[in-house]
Design a protein around this motif. Structure first.
Motif, PDB file in Angstrom:
ATOM      1  N   SER A 124      -4.747  -0.425  -5.046  1.00 13.86           N
ATOM      2  CA  SER A 124      -5.452   0.082  -3.877  1.00 13.86           C
ATOM      3  C   SER A 124      -4.461   0.258  -2.726  1.00 13.86           C
ATOM      4  CB  SER A 124      -6.551  -0.903  -3.472  1.00 13.86           C
ATOM      5  OG  SER A 124      -7.164  -0.504  -2.273  1.00 13.86           O
ATOM      6  N   LYS A 125      -4.749   1.168  -1.830  1.00  7.25           N
ATOM      7  CA  LYS A 125      -3.918   1.358  -0.635  1.00  7.25           C
ATOM      8  C   LYS A 125      -4.342   0.395   0.481  1.00  7.25           C
ATOM      9  CE  LYS A 125      -2.498   6.040  -1.579  1.00  7.25           C
ATOM     10  NZ  LYS A 125      -1.155   5.677  -1.995  1.00  7.25           N
ATOM     11  N   LYS A 126      -5.516  -0.225   0.308  1.00  8.95           N
ATOM     12  CA  LYS A 126      -6.013  -1.232   1.251  1.00  8.95           C
ATOM     13  C   LYS A 126      -6.086  -2.548   0.495  1.00  8.95           C
ATOM     14  CE  LYS A 126      -9.201   0.809   4.223  1.00  8.95           C
ATOM     15  NZ  LYS A 126     -10.578   1.275   4.463  1.00  8.95           N
ATOM     16  N   CYS A 177      -5.842  -6.916   0.241  1.00  6.45           N
ATOM     17  CA  CYS A 177      -6.052  -8.221   0.853  1.00  6.45           C
ATOM     18  C   CYS A 177      -5.318  -9.227  -0.030  1.00  6.45           C
ATOM     19  CB  CYS A 177      -7.545  -8.533   0.911  1.00  6.45           C
ATOM     20  SG  CYS A 177      -7.917 -10.087   1.731  1.00  6.45           S
ATOM     21  N   PHE A 230     -11.271  -2.596   0.647  1.00  5.20           N
ATOM     22  CA  PHE A 230     -10.144  -3.471   0.335  1.00  5.20           C
ATOM     23  C   PHE A 230     -10.307  -4.081  -1.056  1.00  5.20           C
ATOM     24  CE2 PHE A 230      -9.491  -3.083   4.793  1.00  5.20           C
ATOM     25  CZ  PHE A 230      -8.141  -3.322   4.999  1.00  5.20           C
ATOM     26  N   ALA A 277       1.027   0.369  -0.318  1.00  5.03           N
ATOM     27  CA  ALA A 277      -0.081  -0.022   0.563  1.00  5.03           C
ATOM     28  C   ALA A 277      -0.014   0.706   1.904  1.00  5.03           C
ATOM     29  CB  ALA A 277      -0.053  -1.525   0.804  1.00  5.03           C
ATOM     30  N   GLU A 278      -1.169   1.030   2.433  1.00  5.59           N
ATOM     31  CA  GLU A 278      -1.281   1.596   3.783  1.00  5.59           C
ATOM     32  C   GLU A 278      -1.721   0.533   4.776  1.00  5.59           C
ATOM     33  OE1 GLU A 278      -3.926   4.938   3.448  1.00  5.59           O
ATOM     34  OE2 GLU A 278      -2.462   6.092   2.267  1.00  5.59           O
ATOM     35  N   VAL A 279      -2.596  -0.382   4.315  1.00  5.91           N
ATOM     36  CA  VAL A 279      -3.084  -1.487   5.147  1.00  5.91           C
ATOM     37  C   VAL A 279      -3.037  -2.753   4.308  1.00  5.91           C
ATOM     38  CG1 VAL A 279      -4.982  -2.403   6.535  1.00  5.91           C
ATOM     39  CG2 VAL A 279      -4.678   0.073   6.345  1.00  5.91           C
ATOM     40  N   THR A 286       3.397   0.943   7.836  1.00  3.12           N
ATOM     41  CA  THR A 286       2.334   0.241   7.122  1.00  3.12           C
ATOM     42  C   THR A 286       1.689  -0.749   8.089  1.00  3.12           C
ATOM     43  OG1 THR A 286       3.503   0.431   5.014  1.00  3.12           O
ATOM     44  CG2 THR A 286       1.791  -1.267   5.155  1.00  3.12           C
ATOM     45  N   LYS A 287       0.365  -0.799   8.089  1.00  2.00           N
ATOM     46  CA  LYS A 287      -0.361  -1.723   8.968  1.00  2.00           C
ATOM     47  C   LYS A 287      -0.471  -3.081   8.268  1.00  2.00           C
ATOM     48  CE  LYS A 287      -3.749  -0.292  11.538  1.00  2.00           C
ATOM     49  NZ  LYS A 287      -5.073   0.148  12.039  1.00  2.00           N
ATOM     50  N   ILE A 345      -9.111  -1.861  11.878  1.00  3.94           N
ATOM     51  CA  ILE A 345      -8.704  -1.312  10.574  1.00  3.94           C
ATOM     52  C   ILE A 345      -8.937   0.134  10.638  1.00  3.94           C
ATOM     53  CG2 ILE A 345      -9.216  -1.248   8.125  1.00  3.94           C
ATOM     54  CD1 ILE A 345      -9.908  -4.208   8.343  1.00  3.94           C
TER      55      ILE A 345
END
Length: 134
Positions: free
Chosen positions: A4-6, A8, A34, A54-56, A75-76, A134
């Motif tokens: 995933s790009k989001k 956790c 996420f 990942a983006e976030v 990247t956040k 976000i």
């Protein structure tokens, strides 16, 4: 692997500073797309790819964010602080041009060793506010 790009980062397998309500916290972010990852179940190559694409990245405070050195610029990175005051990942984010956002969730503990070993219950009211950035 396709990740995933989001993401956790879980602390379920951490020896210290577990988030006792991690499942409840993650449910808030799961609704936003996420996916939770336990880094100990991934190979080093998979961890590098996870962070690279990942983006976030939403992470509880911990060494899992050391992998942020593999992120692409901008990247956040959202670090949910526990009671341990530490600016390590802010420094890394400055070096690698990442968009670092620290979120204190509970008061910092003055006793470093107590903070280092203490589990945390994260107030869901604080966690809900993170959705706005976000």
């Amino acid at each position: 692997s396709q990740f995933s790009k989001k993401i956790c980062i879980s602390r379920k397998d951490a020896p210290f500073r577990k988030v006792v309500n991690e499942d409840e916290v993650f449910e808030i972010f799961k609704k936003l797309g996420f996916v939770s990852y336990g880094l100990s179940s991934l190979s080093v190559a998979e961890q590098i790819m996870l962070f690279y694409q990942a983006e976030v990245i939403l992470s509880f405070q911990g060494t899992g964010l050391a992998n942020s050195i593999y992120c692409t610029p901008k990247t956040k990175i959202i670090e949910l602080f526990q009671s341990l005051g530490d600016c390590t990942f802010w420094y890394i984010s400055q070096i690698f041009h990442l968009n670092y956002i620290p979120i204190p969730t509970v008061p910092f503990e003055r006793d470093f060793m107590k903070a280092w070993k203490s589990d945390t219950y994260m107030p869901l009211s604080v966690v809900e506010k993170v959705k706005q950035i976000i």
